[in-house]
Design a protein around this motif. Structure first.
Motif, short mmCIF file in Angstrom:
data_model
loop_
_atom_site.label_atom_id
_atom_site.label_comp_id
_atom_site.label_asym_id
_atom_site.label_seq_id
_atom_site.Cartn_x
_atom_site.Cartn_y
_atom_site.Cartn_z
N MET A 39 -19.49 13.27 -34.03
CA MET A 39 -20.86 13.73 -33.77
C MET A 39 -21.69 12.59 -33.21
O MET A 39 -21.67 11.48 -33.74
CB MET A 39 -21.47 14.27 -35.06
N ILE A 40 -22.44 12.87 -32.15
CA ILE A 40 -23.33 11.89 -31.52
C ILE A 40 -24.77 12.36 -31.72
O ILE A 40 -25.11 13.50 -31.38
CB ILE A 40 -23.04 11.75 -30.02
N VAL A 41 -25.61 11.49 -32.27
CA VAL A 41 -27.02 11.82 -32.49
C VAL A 41 -27.86 11.19 -31.39
O VAL A 41 -27.70 10.00 -31.08
CB VAL A 41 -27.49 11.31 -33.87
N ILE A 42 -28.75 11.98 -30.81
CA ILE A 42 -29.64 11.51 -29.74
C ILE A 42 -31.07 11.53 -30.26
O ILE A 42 -31.56 12.57 -30.71
CB ILE A 42 -29.54 12.41 -28.49
N THR A 43 -31.74 10.40 -30.19
CA THR A 43 -33.15 10.34 -30.50
C THR A 43 -33.95 10.46 -29.20
O THR A 43 -33.45 10.17 -28.12
CB THR A 43 -33.52 9.03 -31.21
N ALA A 78 -30.03 13.68 -40.18
CA ALA A 78 -29.46 13.71 -38.83
C ALA A 78 -28.21 12.85 -38.71
O ALA A 78 -27.29 13.19 -37.96
CB ALA A 78 -30.50 13.24 -37.83
N PHE A 79 -28.15 11.73 -39.44
CA PHE A 79 -27.02 10.81 -39.31
C PHE A 79 -25.84 11.19 -40.20
O PHE A 79 -24.77 10.59 -40.08
CB PHE A 79 -27.45 9.38 -39.63
N ALA A 80 -26.01 12.15 -41.08
CA ALA A 80 -24.92 12.56 -41.97
C ALA A 80 -23.73 13.07 -41.14
O ALA A 80 -23.87 14.00 -40.35
CB ALA A 80 -25.40 13.65 -42.92
N GLY A 81 -22.60 12.44 -41.30
CA GLY A 81 -21.40 12.85 -40.58
C GLY A 81 -21.35 12.40 -39.14
O GLY A 81 -20.43 12.77 -38.40
N ALA A 82 -22.32 11.60 -38.69
CA ALA A 82 -22.35 11.15 -37.30
C ALA A 82 -21.57 9.85 -37.14
O ALA A 82 -21.60 8.98 -38.01
CB ALA A 82 -23.79 10.94 -36.85
N ASP A 83 -20.90 9.72 -36.01
CA ASP A 83 -20.18 8.49 -35.68
C ASP A 83 -21.05 7.53 -34.88
O ASP A 83 -20.98 6.31 -35.06
CB ASP A 83 -18.93 8.81 -34.84
N THR A 84 -21.87 8.09 -33.97
CA THR A 84 -22.57 7.29 -32.99
C THR A 84 -24.00 7.78 -32.84
O THR A 84 -24.26 8.98 -32.93
CB THR A 84 -21.84 7.36 -31.63
N VAL A 85 -24.92 6.85 -32.59
CA VAL A 85 -26.34 7.18 -32.43
C VAL A 85 -26.88 6.54 -31.16
O VAL A 85 -26.59 5.37 -30.88
CB VAL A 85 -27.17 6.69 -33.64
#
Length: 293
Positions: free
Chosen positions: A1-5, A60-67
């Motif tokens: 999962m990738i999170v985008i701010t 939002a970062f739960a389970g995310a690999d990359t931000v």
């Protein structure tokens, strides 16, 4: 999962589009999800709220690999360092708590130069980088010069008066890059799960140009006279204040431009690797001309 701010901003929007086109799983943090295109809301997870909020970033970062980390603009900030560093502290705690492995951030050129200690927004941005890197995540800081796309803020005076202004000398040559190239570099890093460690990734555009050079290129592309006008620093600062910036933000802008005039953006040697492709002429033809016309 990738999170985008900041997915509704210029860079974040383009990064989001590239990741979705690549079929990557994407989660967006959006203060106002209604500003996201409907097709984006259908294809990406959306966490409403500010990425400066501890509860929001923890979710939002739960389970995310990359931000992808991009600071939102805060033109009314009372303290520039706090606007960068303190805003980022909740995210840094969440990187560690949620096991985020990699972060790609939007930052600035200047590290290692004597000018960086008093360069306003750049100084604060480099302090933000240090905070993120100190969490232990793998970090890539996109080290950027002036954005070509900032010229869009002066599209009206360019159209109506044939002029754009700043406080820098017109003959000072410096690098500039296009937002599209920043987004492309960010997306490539976000999709690559192999890199480790902490590094800067400079993007210098294809050539150094002066503001007078840019005026000449705009004249040729727009087929109307365009000139650059340098204004005194105090007049420039007063214009920023009239536009709604706080004293701290306006002063940070002035300090940044003065540091650039002293050579802040020339601490990195241009190489094929850090030379991004979009020329200023191409950007004028494809982006500025439609905005002006």
């Amino acid at each position: 999962m990738i999170v985008i701010t900041a997915p509704t901003g210029q860079i974040g929007r383009l990064v989001t589009d590239r990741l979705l086109a690549a079929g990557a799983p994407v989660r967006l943090i959006a203060r106002d999800p209604a500003r996201l295109p409907g097709e984006v809301r259908e294809r990406a997870e959306v966490v409403p709220g500010s990425h400066g909020d501890p509860d929001v970033v923890a979710k939002a970062f739960a389970g995310a690999d990359t931000v992808f980390w991009l600071l939102p603009p805060n033109h009314r900030a009372a303290d520039l360092h706090a606007a960068f560093v303190d805003f980022t502290r909740p995210a840094c705690a969440a990187f560690t708590e949620q096991g985020v492995q990699r972060v790609v951030g939007v930052s600035a050129l200047g590290r290692g130069t004597p000018m960086a200690a008093n360069a306003g927004h750049v100084t604060a941005s480099l302090a933000m980088d240090d905070l993120i890197a100190g969490t232990g995540v793998a970090y890539r800081a996109l080290a950027l010069p002036t954005f070509m796309d900032n010229m869009l803020r002066q599209a009206e005076p360019i159209k109506n008066e044939g002029v754009f202004v700043s406080c820098s000398p017109g003959d000072r040559k410096a690098p500039a890059c296009a937002v599209r190239d920043i987004a492309a570099a960010a997306a490539d890093l976000l999709l690559d799960g192999t890199w480790t460690g902490v590094e800067e990734v400079p993007l210098l555009g294809p050539e150094d140009l002066s503001l007078d050079d840019m005026a000449q290129i705009m004249t040729e592309v727009l087929r109307r006279p365009v000139r650059y006008r340098q204004v005194p620093v105090e007049k420039f600062r007063a214009g920023l204040l009239r536009a709604g910036m706080s004293e701290a933000v306006a002063q940070g802008m002035v300090e940044m431009f003065q540091a650039k005039d002293a050579g802040l953006d020339h601490g990195v040697t241009r190489t094929p690797r850090n030379t991004s492709p979009t020329t200023f002429r191409q950007w004028c033809e494809e982006t500025l001309r439609p905005a002006v016309h």
